[in-house]
Scaffold this motif. Sequence first.
Motif, PDB file in Angstrom:
ATOM      1  N   VAL A 157       0.883  -1.174   0.000  1.00  0.00           N
ATOM      2  CA  VAL A 157       0.000   0.000   0.000  1.00  0.00           C
ATOM      3  C   VAL A 157       0.913   1.213   0.000  1.00  0.00           C
ATOM      4  O   VAL A 157       1.694   1.398   0.936  1.00  0.00           O
ATOM      5  CB  VAL A 157      -0.925   0.020   1.234  1.00  0.00           C
ATOM      6  N   ILE A 158       0.842   1.986  -1.047  1.00  0.00           N
ATOM      7  CA  ILE A 158       1.729   3.157  -1.149  1.00  0.00           C
ATOM      8  C   ILE A 158       0.896   4.413  -1.409  1.00  0.00           C
ATOM      9  O   ILE A 158       0.040   4.426  -2.300  1.00  0.00           O
ATOM     10  CB  ILE A 158       2.829   2.962  -2.233  1.00  0.00           C
ATOM     11  N   GLY A 159       1.126   5.415  -0.569  1.00  0.00           N
ATOM     12  CA  GLY A 159       0.433   6.692  -0.770  1.00  0.00           C
ATOM     13  C   GLY A 159      -1.069   6.567  -0.704  1.00  0.00           C
ATOM     14  O   GLY A 159      -1.787   7.261  -1.428  1.00  0.00           O
ATOM     15  N   ALA A 160      -1.543   5.701   0.129  1.00  0.00           N
ATOM     16  CA  ALA A 160      -2.998   5.551   0.305  1.00  0.00           C
ATOM     17  C   ALA A 160      -3.243   5.239   1.772  1.00  0.00           C
ATOM     18  O   ALA A 160      -2.378   4.675   2.449  1.00  0.00           O
ATOM     19  CB  ALA A 160      -3.532   4.424  -0.567  1.00  0.00           C
ATOM     20  N   PRO A 217      -6.217   3.437   3.237  1.00  0.00           N
ATOM     21  CA  PRO A 217      -7.521   2.828   2.948  1.00  0.00           C
ATOM     22  C   PRO A 217      -8.500   2.825   4.119  1.00  0.00           C
ATOM     23  O   PRO A 217      -9.698   2.941   3.891  1.00  0.00           O
ATOM     24  CB  PRO A 217      -7.168   1.390   2.539  1.00  0.00           C
ATOM     25  N   THR A 218      -8.024   2.718   5.359  1.00  0.00           N
ATOM     26  CA  THR A 218      -9.006   2.664   6.454  1.00  0.00           C
ATOM     27  C   THR A 218      -9.791   3.977   6.551  1.00  0.00           C
ATOM     28  O   THR A 218     -10.917   3.981   7.029  1.00  0.00           O
ATOM     29  CB  THR A 218      -8.346   2.357   7.813  1.00  0.00           C
ATOM     30  N   ASP A 219      -9.220   5.077   6.081  1.00  0.00           N
ATOM     31  CA  ASP A 219      -9.949   6.343   6.078  1.00  0.00           C
ATOM     32  C   ASP A 219     -10.559   6.651   4.715  1.00  0.00           C
ATOM     33  O   ASP A 219     -11.692   7.090   4.626  1.00  0.00           O
ATOM     34  CB  ASP A 219      -9.010   7.492   6.472  1.00  0.00           C
ATOM     35  N   GLY A 220      -9.781   6.428   3.670  1.00  0.00           N
ATOM     36  CA  GLY A 220     -10.222   6.841   2.335  1.00  0.00           C
ATOM     37  C   GLY A 220     -11.098   5.824   1.620  1.00  0.00           C
ATOM     38  O   GLY A 220     -12.008   6.198   0.880  1.00  0.00           O
ATOM     39  N   ALA A 267     -10.514  -1.504   2.792  1.00  0.00           N
ATOM     40  CA  ALA A 267      -9.581  -1.744   3.910  1.00  0.00           C
ATOM     41  C   ALA A 267     -10.036  -2.935   4.745  1.00  0.00           C
ATOM     42  O   ALA A 267      -9.214  -3.747   5.180  1.00  0.00           O
ATOM     43  CB  ALA A 267      -9.481  -0.493   4.781  1.00  0.00           C
ATOM     44  N   SER A 268     -11.335  -3.055   4.952  1.00  0.00           N
ATOM     45  CA  SER A 268     -11.831  -4.185   5.748  1.00  0.00           C
ATOM     46  C   SER A 268     -11.523  -5.501   5.050  1.00  0.00           C
ATOM     47  O   SER A 268     -11.156  -6.490   5.676  1.00  0.00           O
ATOM     48  CB  SER A 268     -13.341  -4.058   5.969  1.00  0.00           C
ATOM     49  N   ARG A 269     -11.680  -5.504   3.722  1.00  0.00           N
ATOM     50  CA  ARG A 269     -11.399  -6.720   2.958  1.00  0.00           C
ATOM     51  C   ARG A 269      -9.894  -7.031   3.028  1.00  0.00           C
ATOM     52  O   ARG A 269      -9.482  -8.172   3.208  1.00  0.00           O
ATOM     53  CB  ARG A 269     -11.842  -6.508   1.514  1.00  0.00           C
TER      54      ARG A 269
END
Length: 953
Positions: free
Chosen positions: A404-407, A409-412, A417-419
């Motif tokens: 995961v780079i420059g992201a 996911p848990t917020d955006g 992110a859950s997956r």
Amino acid sequence: MTSKFETDFGTPAVQSDQQVTLTIDGQAITVPAGTSIMRAASEAGGSIPKLCATDSLQSFGSCRMCLVEIEGRRGYPASCTTPVEAGMVVRTQSDKLADLRRGVMELYISDHPLDCLTCASNGNCELQDVAGQVGLREVRYGLDGANHLQDQKDTSNPYFDYDPAKCIVCNRCVRACEEVQGTFALTIEGRGFESRVAAAGGKDFLDSECVSCGACVQACPTATLTEKSVIQWGQPERSVTTTCAYCGVGCSFRAEMKGNKVVRMVPAKEGPANRGHACVKGRFAWGYATHPDRITKPMIRKKITDPWQEVSWEEALQYAASEFRRLQTQYGRDAIGGITSSRCTNEETYLVQKLIRAAFGNNNVDTCARVCHSPTGYGLKQTLGESAGTQNFDSVMHTDVVIVIGANPTDGHPVFASRLKRRLRQGAKLIVIDPRRIDLVDSPHARAVHHLPLRPGTNVAMLNALAHVIVSENLLAESFIAERCDDAAFSKWRDFVAQAECSPEVMEAVTGVPAADVRAAARLYATEGNGAIYYGLGVTEHSQGSTAVMAIANLAMATGNIGREGVGVNPLRGQNNVQGSCDMGSFPHELPGYRHVSDDATRNLFESAWGVSLQNEPGLRIPNMFEAALDGSFKGLYCQGEDIAQSDPNTQHVAAALSAMECVVVQDIFLNETAQYAHVFLPGSSFLEKDGTFTNAERRISRVRKVMPPLAGKADWEVTIALAEALGYRMDYRHPSEIMDEIARLTPTFHGVSYARLEEKGSLQWPCNDDAPDGTPTMHLNQFVRGKGRFMLTRYVATDEKVNSRFPLLLTTGRILSQYNVGAQTRRTANVAWHDEDRLELHPSDAEDRGIAEGDWVGIHSRAGETVLRATLTERVQPGVVYTTFHFPESGANVITTDNSDWATNCPEYKVTAVQVVKVTQPSEWQQRHRSFTQQQQALLKGRRKVVTEPGR
Ligand code: SF4
Ligand code: SF4
Ligand code: SF4
Ligand code: FES
């Protein structure tokens, strides 16, 4: 509270090559091996009573309600935890089973309030249903013994209540929080009779670690966890399936309705992007759609210092059209342009670019993707041949190593992110490349193996260093490269990244990340099975955004991690329809389907379909429009559904450009920041008020369905058609499905897409063509879209935005879970309970150097401007780096971001701004001016001359 609009099979579906036949209540049933008896019975149309089981969760076997008899076996096994076996003979109904079930139910009801008639779940409660199903007629134990009926409700969460008196301790909520959401915020406290659900880490739900995703509410079989909206308005009467209008995950929802009122949004289990899950925005933050701030009457004014005048639709459109024609007569055909919206549907976006090309007669059309993912379009097209991500979201469940780079996911991108966290709990490894310690670095039961906290602005250096390790340590996927990639381009690239200047050791001075960590991460990605890269705006919003996207594609090709499930290059798109707005030809150089305006064949196709001649030269990009406005050559703008005055960099520059225009037409649901500079306001429609489609980050085209009439009488697509007509250009569509038919006719990658096909298939992932009429879940399967994959040279060039003694810190920006983008929607919901202001995060050591304490007001100065925010001290950011969000206009985050941009696409360099931070006591000069300008504009709005118009006119 569960939904009555979908079937619950009790336990999850099982995939297996092996089929098993058994007999249930005399009926032969064949199901995949591993299926539970409960699910087998349910799939065959039966229904075994259950309380602790639901098909979104692994079975638990605690309530003992689902007992069955199996021939040849002793006792009464639970059907939810017992898998089928070939030849098994099962009985689900017998006198003995009925007695046992009634006995269990009697115990539950003996400690449950008997207030069904006044309960919010009446008619949609599994406890009530099962009590009826098992024929419970009396409760012998009475309610006068020990019970929980007086337990205090927790109403702290703005969207749902927890009423422990109604809890049957089935554990579904706890498991939903763990298995579906991956937050682990709930526990069962106490033992036996004392046991109760508790939210961890705080005194109540709001104060706890809960992120308000609502998975527990959806899983609860009783009224214990219930949406406040259901308590207020009662049970829904009908449901309509539609698509979330927030982020690029594109979750599918059922809008559950009572008349024209949304009672709740329930994520659809059959939704391929979300598989029944949602986040706090999509599930709960939809109240903005009927917020009193909605403007539902068209308005005009001559100057932005004049009060608004409400007018009829006809008058507003005629005025806008006559102004646009006047400006073209006076200043030339290219003096006007438009901006399409990634918030709007594909059909609406298509119409806006068509209006600009066909009715304005120029290519001055751009979209907000300019400021987010335009480098993705460019970089992936150059390397792989298609401007889109390569996978679907399900693919992550087949991944072994995730970068995961420059992201964030848990917020955006919370549902993705859950997956991802679920996959990590299954054993996949995670590498996070980000200047901040984002939540994924260390979340419950899912930690990153490597966090590479690079300095902002050094992505390309980092990606080249990873590539250097892969090349120099012979970790290349040689046969993949030989078969699938362009030889010459590969050789050049290999020689380039093999140079010492790209090595982790040399790059350490640039990135700040120890070389050994970079080497270990590269080895992990290259050697541990399926490797997938997910990236976001932390990659694209840089002066080398396009270079970084190409470097990511290079890495994937070099390791053979492309062209199958579980791998790939996956841009996490920001807004709901960023992919779609790009697909629909919103860029000044590209017609729909990413075909260049200079391509004669493509232009001829559109010219004959649209009955006009088209310019063969690219038009103006958004930043060029601003420049031209300040030069005096660009005078009019049609801006649909975007708030460029807040979202684009260097706010003061944007404000000056907007002020220099003579006719700004804004179409939006609120009087946003840009509308304060507008001369015509056309009321927009929310996603609940129109039909259309959105295309998510997976290239998945999903239906948006109208659940209520447009508050202003017209959906956005109807407004664009009316504006085109006022300009003298006829657009003849009676329904958005006809617009899609035209898109499909003229765009090869949308071949055969139609509303009928979407109805039949649920959704389609483009490209759709003769070879793949049902779409393409994974791209570049046997060969790249461009034929051979092309490695591109990605030399690291440091940004011009450098720290010095005057601006010694680097500011980077991002989002927070509860707020969305410019916040126009989420700020008008109860989501402000979690985040009601943007704050500046800074490291305690930087704070100490400056005498700054938690909560202090701090001035942030950059080369572009100055603003003031309150400080949050945190070690999530590294020393030398500060961070803020940009959800509130008064924060002025973009007052400080500069005009620097990506070399290829002009995507702004939001992620790197050199700043100084000092303690202050009052708002910045800009904030004071902004406040007074906003007050003035609000007064002009309040004092508007009202007219009574018929809705729809
Ligand atoms: S709150 Fe609902 S889901 Fe959770 S244990 Fe109680 S009844 Fe079950
Ligand atoms: S709302 Fe989501 S995060 Fe909060 S407790 Fe329920 S499942 Fe967990
Ligand atoms: S993850 Fe994105 S698409 Fe899904 S509910 Fe949340 S905001 Fe909507
Ligand atoms: S539903 Fe099977 S034990 Fe609860």
